[in-house]
Design a protein around this motif. Structure first.
Motif, PDB file in Angstrom:
ATOM      1  N   GLU A 107       0.764  -1.127   0.008  1.00  0.00           N
ATOM      2  CA  GLU A 107       0.031  -0.183  -0.167  1.00  0.00           C
ATOM      3  C   GLU A 107       0.949   1.378   0.036  1.00  0.00           C
ATOM      4  N   HIS A 108       1.922   1.272   0.723  1.00  0.00           N
ATOM      5  CA  HIS A 108       2.694   2.283   0.760  1.00  0.00           C
ATOM      6  C   HIS A 108       3.327   2.792  -0.517  1.00  0.00           C
ATOM      7  N   MET A 109       3.383   2.035  -1.597  1.00  0.00           N
ATOM      8  CA  MET A 109       4.129   2.279  -2.700  1.00  0.00           C
ATOM      9  C   MET A 109       3.481   3.243  -3.467  1.00  0.00           C
ATOM     10  N   ALA A 110       2.208   3.337  -3.440  1.00  0.00           N
ATOM     11  CA  ALA A 110       1.657   4.351  -4.164  1.00  0.00           C
ATOM     12  C   ALA A 110       2.039   5.950  -3.760  1.00  0.00           C
ATOM     13  N   ALA A 231      -2.862  14.769  -8.109  1.00  0.00           N
ATOM     14  CA  ALA A 231      -3.124  14.172  -9.149  1.00  0.00           C
ATOM     15  C   ALA A 231      -2.891  12.669  -9.440  1.00  0.00           C
ATOM     16  N   THR A 232      -2.227  12.059  -8.690  1.00  0.00           N
ATOM     17  CA  THR A 232      -1.985  10.538  -8.808  1.00  0.00           C
ATOM     18  C   THR A 232      -2.973   9.873  -8.666  1.00  0.00           C
ATOM     19  N   GLU A 233      -3.109   8.869  -9.536  1.00  0.00           N
ATOM     20  CA  GLU A 233      -4.304   7.727  -9.588  1.00  0.00           C
ATOM     21  C   GLU A 233      -3.646   6.545  -9.298  1.00  0.00           C
ATOM     22  N   GLY A 237      -8.626   5.260  -9.676  1.00  0.00           N
ATOM     23  CA  GLY A 237      -8.883   6.497  -9.169  1.00  0.00           C
ATOM     24  C   GLY A 237      -8.091   7.326  -8.377  1.00  0.00           C
ATOM     25  N   PRO A 238      -8.295   8.383  -7.773  1.00  0.00           N
ATOM     26  CA  PRO A 238      -7.267   9.377  -7.198  1.00  0.00           C
ATOM     27  C   PRO A 238      -6.897   8.623  -5.769  1.00  0.00           C
TER      28      PRO A 238
END
Length: 414
Positions: A107-110, A231-233, A237-238
């Motif tokens: 999860e943290h990699m996003a 802006a990251t998806e 989704g965002p």
């Protein structure tokens, strides 16, 4: 035991006779005891020689990884140790999830992918002139005056100026973040949970203000880290609003405290060693290498933590599920099993790249490149301007950091 040339934890054994399995009631050290500039390292050296996994009953009881391979094992084995439950000792009031520190893979990699893009070599080269400008603006009046408390008047101020440039903030707002963060850390140290929650709330308010300022799209995601997070998806989704807020809240504080205690450490060492001071002044190309050795010798982190996911064993010591574990980088970087003559400043060590001052693996510090820019510029500009010496004893920060909060210097302008 002979030091090794490369840090391979599989080849490093704990000290002979290290006790194990029966130490939960032991109290090897008091993390809140008074310290001098040298006392903690002397204490950790003695403890580490007996057993690299120490035990303290303070803060509800915790393990302390003092040895290099033991600490490396804990920070790199994400299957056995987590950062999501307790990432600092002492544990303090929970005020929300703050990625990426409070998340485990994947999860943290996003969030890490976005953050990492802002610490690339090209971006650091672009930051360097702005960092150097701030260094000069802060140093020049101190050198002209001929004396200063370098901890309060320089080290405490530089991060706010640098972060203002990096995060596209005003210096006034960045200075407020620095001041609130410092008081927040002080409250954590004395377990004042109500103040911790109040000040954390203010930091969340500031983070939301920063996000709101970017809501109209006037900041480029290529040039502004907060705008990039917005802006990251991820997964079609965002990123969730609450998680973006938590991430910005984490980012504006992370990196504010450590440089403030570490920079003074470098000045104390150089003030005590005029020959090294003169050598670096005459050989400025060696300053980046000197910074790496200072990072190894005087790393300020000793209260960051992991929690055991399961019953496990480290260096023969039984650790139970949910046990908190302090990562004492301050001690691990002086482990003689890895670094020969570890308490001595040695320029251009063969294995200096093995120091773990910025962590290793999943949660290594993404801001390390910017920290290095700040530290190198600080020494280059200070050494070019003056000789300096201590005019009194350094004052020390409290656990969870190790380092200076009072560094009285006299400057002799060149």
């Amino acid at each position: 035991m002979e030091p090794i040339t490369q840090a391979d934890p599989a080849t490093i054994l704990p000290p002979a006779g290290c006790p194990a399995h029966n130490r939960r009631d032991d109290h090897d050290f008091d993390p809140q005891g008074p310290e001098t500039f040298d006392s903690a390292h002397a204490q950790f050296r003695e403890l580490r020689s007996k057993c690299p996994v120490a035990r303290s009953q303070e803060f509800g009881g915790f393990w302390a990884m003092l040895g290099y391979p033991e600490l490396l094992e804990v920070i790199t084995d994400i299957d056995r140790f987590t950062t999501s439950k307790q990432n600092a000792i002492p544990k303090f009031a929970f005020t929300g999830v703050r990625p990426p520190l409070h998340l485990d893979p994947p999860e943290h990699m996003a969030y890490r992918r976005v953050i990492n893009k802002f610490f690339t070599p090209p971006k650091m080269r672009a930051m360097e002139p702005r960092v150097r400008r701030s260094v000069r603006e802060l140093l020049d009046p101190l050198v002209a005056r001929g004396e200063a408390n370098m901890a309060l008047e320089y080290a405490q101020k530089l991060p706010a100026h640098v972060f203002a440039d990096f995060f596209n903030l005003t210096v006034d707002l960045s200075t407020e973040i620095k001041q609130v963060s410092g008081t927040y850390v002080d409250a954590i140290q004395v377990l004042d949970h109500e103040t911790v929650k109040k000040l954390s709330g203010r930091l969340y308010e500031i983070a939301q203000l920063i996000i709101d300022e970017r809501a109209d799209g006037s900041y480029s995601p290529e040039e502004d880290l907060t705008a990039a997070l917005i802006a990251t998806e991820y997964d079609g989704g965002p990123l969730p609003d609450a998680m973006v807020l938590g991430c910005v809240r984490q980012l504006i504080v992370t990196g504010m405290v450590a440089p403030s205690v570490f920079i003074g450490n470098m000045f104390v060492h150089l003030a005590r060693d005029p020959e090294l001071q003169e050598f670096l002044r005459a050989n400025p190309a060696k300053i980046p290498a000197a910074v790496e050795e200072f990072l190894r010798l005087y790393n300020p982190y000793r209260g960051m933590a992991r929690t055991a996911r399961q019953d496990t064993i480290v260096a023969g010591q039984e650790i139970l599920q949910d046990d908190p574990i302090a990562l004492v980088y301050t001690a691990a970087n002086r482990d003689p099993r890895v670094f020969e003559d570890p308490d001595t400043f040695v320029l251009d060590r063969d294995n200096i790249k093995d120091h773990i001052s910025f962590g290793r693996g999943t949660h290594s510090c993404p801001g390390a490149p910017l920290a290095r820019v700040m530290l190198v510029a600080t020494l280059e500009e200070a050494l070019a301007r003056a000789e300096f010496r201590l005019t009194g004893d350094p004052g020390m920060a409290k656990w969870a950091e190790w380092g200076t909060n009072f560094v009285p210097l006299e400057f002799i302008a060149l």
